[in-house]
Design a protein around this motif. Structure first.
Motif, PDB file in Angstrom:
ATOM      1  N   ASN A  68       0.818  -1.214   0.000  1.00 46.03           N
ATOM      2  CA  ASN A  68       0.000   0.000   0.000  1.00 46.03           C
ATOM      3  C   ASN A  68       0.850   1.262   0.000  1.00 46.03           C
ATOM      4  O   ASN A  68       0.609   2.195  -0.770  1.00 46.03           O
ATOM      5  CB  ASN A  68      -0.939  -0.004   1.215  1.00 46.03           C
ATOM      6  CG  ASN A  68      -2.014  -1.052   1.115  1.00 46.03           C
ATOM      7  OD1 ASN A  68      -2.946  -0.928   0.328  1.00 46.03           O
ATOM      8  ND2 ASN A  68      -1.898  -2.100   1.912  1.00 46.03           N
ATOM      9  N   ASP A  69       1.854   1.292   0.872  1.00 46.97           N
ATOM     10  CA  ASP A  69       2.709   2.482   0.985  1.00 46.97           C
ATOM     11  C   ASP A  69       3.501   2.725  -0.289  1.00 46.97           C
ATOM     12  O   ASP A  69       3.636   3.869  -0.742  1.00 46.97           O
ATOM     13  CB  ASP A  69       3.676   2.326   2.165  1.00 46.97           C
ATOM     14  CG  ASP A  69       2.954   2.210   3.494  1.00 46.97           C
ATOM     15  OD1 ASP A  69       1.838   2.744   3.603  1.00 46.97           O
ATOM     16  OD2 ASP A  69       3.501   1.582   4.412  1.00 46.97           O
ATOM     17  N   LEU A  72       1.203   3.928  -3.272  1.00 48.86           N
ATOM     18  CA  LEU A  72       0.751   5.303  -3.050  1.00 48.86           C
ATOM     19  C   LEU A  72       1.858   6.303  -3.323  1.00 48.86           C
ATOM     20  O   LEU A  72       1.636   7.346  -3.961  1.00 48.86           O
ATOM     21  CB  LEU A  72       0.237   5.454  -1.616  1.00 48.86           C
ATOM     22  CG  LEU A  72      -0.321   6.833  -1.255  1.00 48.86           C
ATOM     23  CD1 LEU A  72      -1.525   7.167  -2.120  1.00 48.86           C
ATOM     24  CD2 LEU A  72      -0.688   6.889   0.224  1.00 48.86           C
ATOM     25  N   THR A  76       1.693   8.946  -6.541  1.00 45.71           N
ATOM     26  CA  THR A  76       1.719  10.353  -6.147  1.00 45.71           C
ATOM     27  C   THR A  76       2.854  11.090  -6.845  1.00 45.71           C
ATOM     28  O   THR A  76       2.674  12.219  -7.337  1.00 45.71           O
ATOM     29  CB  THR A  76       1.861  10.484  -4.616  1.00 45.71           C
ATOM     30  OG1 THR A  76       0.765   9.823  -3.969  1.00 45.71           O
ATOM     31  CG2 THR A  76       1.887  11.943  -4.202  1.00 45.71           C
ATOM     32  N   GLU A  98      -6.322  -0.484   1.982  1.00 44.37           N
ATOM     33  CA  GLU A  98      -5.836   0.763   2.585  1.00 44.37           C
ATOM     34  C   GLU A  98      -5.421   1.759   1.510  1.00 44.37           C
ATOM     35  O   GLU A  98      -5.713   2.956   1.601  1.00 44.37           O
ATOM     36  CB  GLU A  98      -4.655   0.461   3.506  1.00 44.37           C
ATOM     37  CG  GLU A  98      -4.094   1.692   4.211  1.00 44.37           C
ATOM     38  CD  GLU A  98      -2.873   1.372   5.060  1.00 44.37           C
ATOM     39  OE1 GLU A  98      -2.168   2.312   5.466  1.00 44.37           O
ATOM     40  OE2 GLU A  98      -2.609   0.175   5.298  1.00 44.37           O
ATOM     41  N   ASP A 101      -8.527   3.216  -0.154  1.00 46.69           N
ATOM     42  CA  ASP A 101      -9.170   4.212   0.699  1.00 46.69           C
ATOM     43  C   ASP A 101      -8.450   5.553   0.621  1.00 46.69           C
ATOM     44  O   ASP A 101      -9.092   6.614   0.523  1.00 46.69           O
ATOM     45  CB  ASP A 101      -9.194   3.721   2.150  1.00 46.69           C
ATOM     46  CG  ASP A 101     -10.107   2.522   2.357  1.00 46.69           C
ATOM     47  OD1 ASP A 101     -10.981   2.291   1.499  1.00 46.69           O
ATOM     48  OD2 ASP A 101      -9.925   1.808   3.371  1.00 46.69           O
ATOM     49  N   LYS A 102      -7.125   5.522   0.623  1.00 45.34           N
ATOM     50  CA  LYS A 102      -6.350   6.771   0.621  1.00 45.34           C
ATOM     51  C   LYS A 102      -6.467   7.506  -0.710  1.00 45.34           C
ATOM     52  O   LYS A 102      -6.610   8.734  -0.734  1.00 45.34           O
ATOM     53  CB  LYS A 102      -4.884   6.474   0.943  1.00 45.34           C
ATOM     54  CG  LYS A 102      -4.649   6.102   2.404  1.00 45.34           C
ATOM     55  CD  LYS A 102      -3.172   5.903   2.698  1.00 45.34           C
ATOM     56  CE  LYS A 102      -2.957   5.587   4.176  1.00 45.34           C
ATOM     57  NZ  LYS A 102      -1.523   5.358   4.495  1.00 45.34           N
ATOM     58  N   GLN A 105      -9.771   9.201  -0.959  1.00 44.63           N
ATOM     59  CA  GLN A 105      -9.807  10.435  -0.175  1.00 44.63           C
ATOM     60  C   GLN A 105      -9.115  11.579  -0.884  1.00 44.63           C
ATOM     61  O   GLN A 105      -9.462  12.745  -0.691  1.00 44.63           O
ATOM     62  CB  GLN A 105      -9.163  10.192   1.190  1.00 44.63           C
ATOM     63  CG  GLN A 105      -9.928   9.229   2.092  1.00 44.63           C
ATOM     64  CD  GLN A 105      -9.135   8.802   3.312  1.00 44.63           C
ATOM     65  OE1 GLN A 105      -8.048   9.331   3.567  1.00 44.63           O
ATOM     66  NE2 GLN A 105      -9.651   7.852   4.077  1.00 44.63           N
ATOM     67  N   GLN A 106      -8.127  11.248  -1.727  1.00 42.34           N
ATOM     68  CA  GLN A 106      -7.394  12.270  -2.462  1.00 42.34           C
ATOM     69  C   GLN A 106      -8.045  12.608  -3.803  1.00 42.34           C
ATOM     70  O   GLN A 106      -7.505  13.380  -4.584  1.00 42.34           O
ATOM     71  CB  GLN A 106      -5.952  11.817  -2.685  1.00 42.34           C
ATOM     72  CG  GLN A 106      -5.164  11.663  -1.397  1.00 42.34           C
ATOM     73  CD  GLN A 106      -3.731  11.217  -1.627  1.00 42.34           C
ATOM     74  OE1 GLN A 106      -3.179  11.393  -2.702  1.00 42.34           O
ATOM     75  NE2 GLN A 106      -3.118  10.628  -0.607  1.00 42.34           N
TER      76      GLN A 106
END
Length: 332
Positions: A68-69, A72, A76, A98, A101-102, A105-106
């Protein structure tokens, strides 16, 4: 088991690991768990139950899943706002919940599509069921894509979409999988068009050639210590961790003998109901946790939470180009 057990080493899936964890906790047997993924498919995190530290005898040899990290951070940096995620039938899509979801939100627009085993049939169905304008919109969606699948499926999928003209030369695809080796990388690049970014786990190799086969106080098999050896290239990461785990345990047992703090081995029986926890289990676990080894996966050691914190990723990529067989370079 009734001959005696000093430690359990398992390289299995999450469900079976949970059962072994319960056994290890109940009988005070150190359990070193090496999570294995199905057919090279990216791992999803194992939700092993962590109890009170004094009752937890399972150590996680492989580092946590940082999928996930990593995804992302990459999307980005590339400033993607709209993309599609393809995943194969073996991958548990809840593993990137996860991340989903992030990005939601963005305000990013993300689509999901499962890739079936019969990729040719899947692509043929698209052409049979979609109108021309729908296909054009789908091609536009494919300009930015993330592939979460095993290398073999990724190669077949890329080959099919390129040969059927579903993707254009301005596409940019990201493939993320810990298990991709150098041979896989070259094949993926050879079959793709546009731009390709590949993210995988990597292990630091000593620059000094004389130290590659000799690390710490042990000698690594000459077949395995050369990162360019074909046999070493094709080893699953879980097998590399198994090798290092055996070295770690050997060091721990040797330490116990040196300190003259050896305990009689735990004897377990599935027949006897009065099997008792091993009195020397906690001492053996602490010796293992305090030890460490420099092996095929780099530094293998455990933190206070019983996990291995040492993990390295590398990002490989190509530039945009119309020719196949382009070179790939390390981005970071």
């Amino acid at each position: 088991m009734n001959q005696g057990i000093l430690a359990l080493v398992s390289s299995i899936g999450c469900t079976s690991a949970g059962s072994l964890q319960s056994l290890a906790d109940a009988m005070h047997i150190p359990h070193l768990f090496i999570q294995r993924s199905t057919a090279g498919t990216p791992r999803s995190g194992c939700g092993l139950t962590r109890s009170n530290r004094n009752d937890d005898y399972t150590l996680s040899v492989r580092p946590p899943v940082y999928l996930n990290d990593v995804i992302l951070r990459v999307v980005t940096e590339y400033a993607w706002q709209k993309f599609i995620i393809f995943y194969d039938s073996e991958y548990d899509i809840r593993g990137i919940q996860e991340f989903l979801d992030k990005v939601s939100q963005q305000g990013m627009d993300v689509a999901l599509q499962k890739v079936e085993n019969n990729i040719n049939k899947m692509i043929t169905t698209l052409f049979d069921t979609m109108r021309i304008e729908e296909l054009n919109r789908y091609r536009d969606t494919l300009r930015r894509a993330i592939l979460v699948m095993n290398p073999a499926t990724a190669k077949s999928f890329i080959t099919e979409v390129v040969e059927t003209n579903l993707v254009a030369f301005d596409c940019h695809w990201i493939i993320i999988n810990e298990e991709i080796n150098d041979v896989d990388v070259q094949e993926l690049v050879r079959r793709s068009i546009g731009r390709l970014t590949i993210i995988r786990q990597t292990f630091p190799v000593p620059q000094n050639i004389s130290q590659r086969c000799f690390r710490g106080n042990h000698r690594i098999s000459s077949t395995l210590c050369d990162p360019k050896d074909p046999f070493a290239q094709n080893m699953e990461i879980s097998n590399l961790y198994i090798y290092d785990t055996v070295l770690l345990l050997a060091n721990a047992f040797h330490k116990k003998l040196e300190d003259r703090k050896w305990h009689s081995m735990a004897s377990l029986s599935c027949i006897r109901k009065n099997s008792k926890p091993w009195q020397g289990g906690r001492s053996m676990l602490e010796t293992i946790k305090k030890g460490g080894v420099s092996g095929l996966t780099g530094e293998l050691e455990f933190g206070e939470n019983g996990g291995n914190p040492n993990v390295h990723f590398e990002i490989l990529g190509t530039n945009y180009g119309e020719e196949l067989g382009r070179g790939v370079r390390k981005v970071r």
